[in-house]
Design a protein around this motif. Structure first.
Motif, mmCIF file in Angstrom:
data_model
loop_
_atom_site.group_PDB
_atom_site.id
_atom_site.type_symbol
_atom_site.label_atom_id
_atom_site.label_comp_id
_atom_site.label_asym_id
_atom_site.label_seq_id
_atom_site.Cartn_x
_atom_site.Cartn_y
_atom_site.Cartn_z
ATOM 1 N N ASP A 1 0.796 -1.228 0.000
ATOM 2 C CA ASP A 1 0.000 0.000 0.000
ATOM 3 C C ASP A 1 0.835 1.288 0.000
ATOM 4 O O ASP A 1 0.548 2.212 -0.760
ATOM 5 C CB ASP A 1 -0.960 -0.012 1.189
ATOM 6 N N PRO A 2 1.889 1.424 0.838
ATOM 7 C CA PRO A 2 2.674 2.665 0.813
ATOM 8 C C PRO A 2 3.335 2.930 -0.530
ATOM 9 O O PRO A 2 3.603 4.090 -0.869
ATOM 10 C CB PRO A 2 3.721 2.435 1.911
ATOM 11 N N LEU A 3 3.604 1.884 -1.298
ATOM 12 C CA LEU A 3 4.228 2.066 -2.609
ATOM 13 C C LEU A 3 3.294 2.761 -3.587
ATOM 14 O O LEU A 3 3.749 3.385 -4.546
ATOM 15 C CB LEU A 3 4.648 0.710 -3.189
ATOM 16 N N LEU A 4 1.985 2.653 -3.350
ATOM 17 C CA LEU A 4 1.025 3.252 -4.268
ATOM 18 C C LEU A 4 1.023 4.772 -4.176
ATOM 19 O O LEU A 4 0.665 5.454 -5.136
ATOM 20 C CB LEU A 4 -0.390 2.727 -3.972
ATOM 21 N N ASP A 5 1.412 5.294 -3.027
ATOM 22 C CA ASP A 5 1.317 6.729 -2.784
ATOM 23 C C ASP A 5 2.663 7.437 -2.871
ATOM 24 O O ASP A 5 2.826 8.553 -2.356
ATOM 25 C CB ASP A 5 0.688 6.985 -1.410
ATOM 26 N N ALA A 6 3.626 6.802 -3.509
ATOM 27 C CA ALA A 6 4.951 7.404 -3.652
ATOM 28 C C ALA A 6 5.492 7.111 -5.037
ATOM 29 O O ALA A 6 5.196 6.067 -5.633
ATOM 30 C CB ALA A 6 5.902 6.856 -2.585
ATOM 31 N N LEU B 1 13.845 3.854 -17.144
ATOM 32 C CA LEU B 1 14.512 5.074 -16.730
ATOM 33 C C LEU B 1 13.572 6.275 -16.638
ATOM 34 O O LEU B 1 14.013 7.390 -16.340
ATOM 35 C CB LEU B 1 15.667 5.395 -17.683
ATOM 36 N N HIS B 2 12.305 6.063 -16.890
ATOM 37 C CA HIS B 2 11.348 7.170 -16.845
ATOM 38 C C HIS B 2 10.064 6.720 -16.161
ATOM 39 O O HIS B 2 8.972 6.821 -16.691
ATOM 40 C CB HIS B 2 11.060 7.694 -18.252
ATOM 41 N N SER B 3 10.228 6.221 -14.933
ATOM 42 C CA SER B 3 9.076 5.727 -14.167
ATOM 43 C C SER B 3 8.600 6.723 -13.129
ATOM 44 O O SER B 3 7.629 6.470 -12.435
ATOM 45 C CB SER B 3 9.456 4.415 -13.469
ATOM 46 N N GLY B 4 9.289 7.857 -13.003
ATOM 47 C CA GLY B 4 8.962 8.826 -11.954
ATOM 48 C C GLY B 4 8.083 9.955 -12.437
ATOM 49 O O GLY B 4 8.164 11.065 -11.895
ATOM 50 N N TYR B 5 7.267 9.708 -13.475
ATOM 51 C CA TYR B 5 6.304 10.663 -14.030
ATOM 52 C C TYR B 5 6.957 11.708 -14.934
ATOM 53 O O TYR B 5 6.278 12.362 -15.712
ATOM 54 C CB TYR B 5 5.480 11.348 -12.919
ATOM 55 N N TYR C 1 5.044 15.834 -18.092
ATOM 56 C CA TYR C 1 4.863 14.770 -17.104
ATOM 57 C C TYR C 1 3.705 13.869 -17.530
ATOM 58 O O TYR C 1 2.731 14.319 -18.129
ATOM 59 C CB TYR C 1 4.566 15.354 -15.717
ATOM 60 N N LEU C 2 3.831 12.612 -17.165
ATOM 61 C CA LEU C 2 2.768 11.627 -17.397
ATOM 62 C C LEU C 2 2.087 11.355 -16.065
ATOM 63 O O LEU C 2 2.753 11.190 -15.041
ATOM 64 C CB LEU C 2 3.368 10.341 -17.958
ATOM 65 N N CYS C 3 0.745 11.315 -16.041
ATOM 66 C CA CYS C 3 0.052 11.151 -14.754
ATOM 67 C C CYS C 3 -1.140 10.200 -14.853
ATOM 68 O O CYS C 3 -2.018 10.229 -13.999
ATOM 69 C CB CYS C 3 -0.404 12.505 -14.226
ATOM 70 N N GLY C 4 -1.179 9.335 -15.866
ATOM 71 C CA GLY C 4 -2.305 8.437 -16.050
ATOM 72 C C GLY C 4 -1.993 7.001 -15.682
ATOM 73 O O GLY C 4 -0.989 6.697 -15.025
ATOM 74 N N MET D 1 -8.306 5.185 -9.093
ATOM 75 C CA MET D 1 -7.672 5.276 -7.777
ATOM 76 C C MET D 1 -7.048 6.639 -7.530
ATOM 77 O O MET D 1 -6.830 7.030 -6.381
ATOM 78 C CB MET D 1 -6.624 4.168 -7.631
ATOM 79 N N GLY D 2 -6.719 7.392 -8.551
ATOM 80 C CA GLY D 2 -6.174 8.727 -8.375
ATOM 81 C C GLY D 2 -4.704 8.778 -8.013
ATOM 82 O O GLY D 2 -4.099 9.846 -8.011
ATOM 83 N N ALA D 3 -4.090 7.630 -7.704
ATOM 84 C CA ALA D 3 -2.708 7.619 -7.233
ATOM 85 C C ALA D 3 -1.709 8.146 -8.263
ATOM 86 O O ALA D 3 -0.824 8.931 -7.899
ATOM 87 C CB ALA D 3 -2.319 6.210 -6.790
ATOM 88 N N PRO D 4 -1.793 7.760 -9.549
ATOM 89 C CA PRO D 4 -0.821 8.311 -10.500
ATOM 90 C C PRO D 4 -0.853 9.827 -10.568
ATOM 91 O O PRO D 4 0.202 10.480 -10.586
ATOM 92 C CB PRO D 4 -1.252 7.677 -11.836
#
Length: 491
Positions: free
Chosen positions: A84-89, A448-452, A460-463, A473-476
């Protein structure tokens, strides 16, 4: 996300359902307000693509008197708690770790904290949990249960929305992704959104505008605007007008964002090739149905007055009596054929929300698979093929609930190409790209580009194509926003 947590209106919780009709949980697809509702008949309102914020988990072990099931739930809940904490970071910034300055490398190490927390929670059981994430889900379920109908019903969570079989390695993570929900502080509880899924979009819109945001609909973006210094300047709309901005966040898929909207000269060739090779295979055909009465199931006949019973308020799974049925349905699609006996998830949101249909009538949401994007023998998904598949689905439902076909007053059929065309889902994939282990966490969408962030500064990517993946879920978006806030301080 929990509706109450953001003041997003009221979520209607479903009642527990019997074990032979286990509730399923997950809102699928990305919300797009302009496409959310479709009218099939006067007075009927549908959430056209996404349809659940989730459902309350049933007490299967109570009904079946299974001593193993509480242990299984506790086992899976512990894994969900660790993840769960991984989803919000944001994921570990591999680019900064490999190529950044000493300070950037040290900063990237701070993102390891959620991973370390997860390891501490799992402790000595880490090898068992590793198997859940990497093995075929049927191998995991075989260790817990003997009942084939129960295993098959649980296995649907591991293949829902994915072009995989219960025998596919790594299918366990998809199951985990579908059991990590919660609602109003209740772990594992999910529900319908009153007024349909569009009400969630409307509530977010109201909150945003109250804080000064300007929202425009029916204003399609033609391309990302880039300065001569290789920085984002905003976007150009299809009508030619420009919207200037230091940063642009795209909720579109990685493919649409980088292959269609971003000028290719500003992106490295290797990055573009990686994006173009993303696995987007999807098995999903969504069918929305307007009916003039509740389905009357042989296993649980309707009440004399026709009022909804508890099982009508659950997510009902059909053609899931055996894991072999699921595998055979998968193999049909791999051969380019719609499944002869498709897996069907049937929901009746109007059983809890009467505003969705005229009195006495109901809306039925059918999430079905497996259907290939491209059909064999040169066939295409024309009106004839759509209707032939829908008729097959209705025949299956008729076997469980005689009279269903006669109750239908309208239907809307969305095959994988339709989902791609209408909602911008590549290949019709509700997660933008497959939720396979090679496309998760610091590999989503690329290693190498997983941090948005992306190679073009300010874009930035946010989807759903970013960590932690798809679902309402809104997390991305939330994670990406925090990354942007940090970056803006240094601009």
């Amino acid at each position: 996300m929990a509706a109450s947590g953001l003041g997003l209106g009221r979520a209607l919780a479903a009642s527990p359902c019997p074990p032979w009709r286990r509730a399923h949980w997950e809102a699928r697809g990305r919300l797009k307000p302009q496409y959310d509702a479709v009218v099939i008949g006067a007075g009927f309102k549908f959430s056209r693509a996404s349809y659940l914020l989730s459902l309350l988990r049933p007490q299967i072990y109570t009904d079946l008197e299974l001593k193993a099931f509480p242990k299984y739930e506790a086992f899976m809940n512990r894994l969900a708690l660790a993840i769960d904490p991984l989803l919000d970071a944001a994921p570990v910034d591999m680019e900064a770790f490999q190529r950044g300055s000493l300070w950037q490398r040290l900063q990237s190490l701070t993102t390891l904290k959620p991973l370390l927390q997860a390891g501490r929670i799992l402790g000595a059981q880490l090898p068992q949990y590793y198997q859940v994430l990497t093995a075929p889900i049927i191998k995991v379920l075989d260790q817990w249960f003997e009942s084939e109908p129960l295993k098959a019903t649980l296995a649907t969570d591991a293949v829902i929305g994915a072009m995989t079989s219960p025998h596919t390695p790594g299918s366990g993570y998809v199951l985990l992704h579908h059991v990590m929900g919660g609602l109003e502080g209740m772990q594992g509880a999910w529900g319908y959104v009153q007024g349909g899924m569009g009400a969630l979009s409307d509530a977010i819109t109201s909150s945003a505008t109250a804080h000064g945001a300007s929202i425009f609909t029916e204003k399609a973006v033609a391309k990302v605007l880039v300065s001569s210094e290789a920085r984002v300047q905003g976007v150009v709309l299809q009508d030619g007008s420009e919207v200037r901005s230091k940063v642009v966040l795209s909720n579109a898929s990685p493919q649409v964002t980088f292959l269609k909207l971003t000028p290719q000269e500003w992106l490295p060739k290797e990055f573009v090739e990686r994006i173009s090779r993303l696995d987007t295979k999807s098995p999903v055909t969504k069918i929305n149905v307007a009916v003039d009465r509740l389905p009357d199931f042989l296993a649980a006949p309707n009440a004399p007055g026709g009022q909804p019973l508890p099982h009508h308020q659950c997510s009902i799974h059909l053609n899931c009596e055996d894991t072999l049925l699921l595998h055979q349905a998968f193999e049909d699609a791999m051969d380019g054929l719609p499944s002869h006996r498709p897996m069907i998830e049937l929901c009746i949101p109007s059983s809890l929300d009467p505003t969705l249909a005229p009195p006495g009538c109901h809306v039925v949401s059918l999430f079905t698979q497996y259907t290939p994007y491209s059909l064999a023998r040169g066939k295409v998904w024309d009106e004839q093929e759509r209707n032939a598949y829908a008729d097959k689905v209705f025949d299956c439902i008729e076997a469980y609930a005689p009279g269903f076909k006669g109750s239908v007053v309208g239907r809307d059929i969305l095959t994988p190409p339709d989902l791609e065309r209408i909602f911008g889902l590549p290949g019709g994939n509700i997660f933008h790209c497959a939720m396979t282990l090679d496309q998760l966490y610091f590999a989503r969408p690329t290693p190498l580009h997983s941090g948005y962030r992306c190679p073009l500064r300010g874009l930035y990517l946010c989807g759903s194509g970013t960590h932690p993946g798809g679902g309402v879920m809104g997390a991305p978006g939330r994670n990406a926003a925090h990354v942007v806030f940090r970056d803006l301080k240094s601009m």
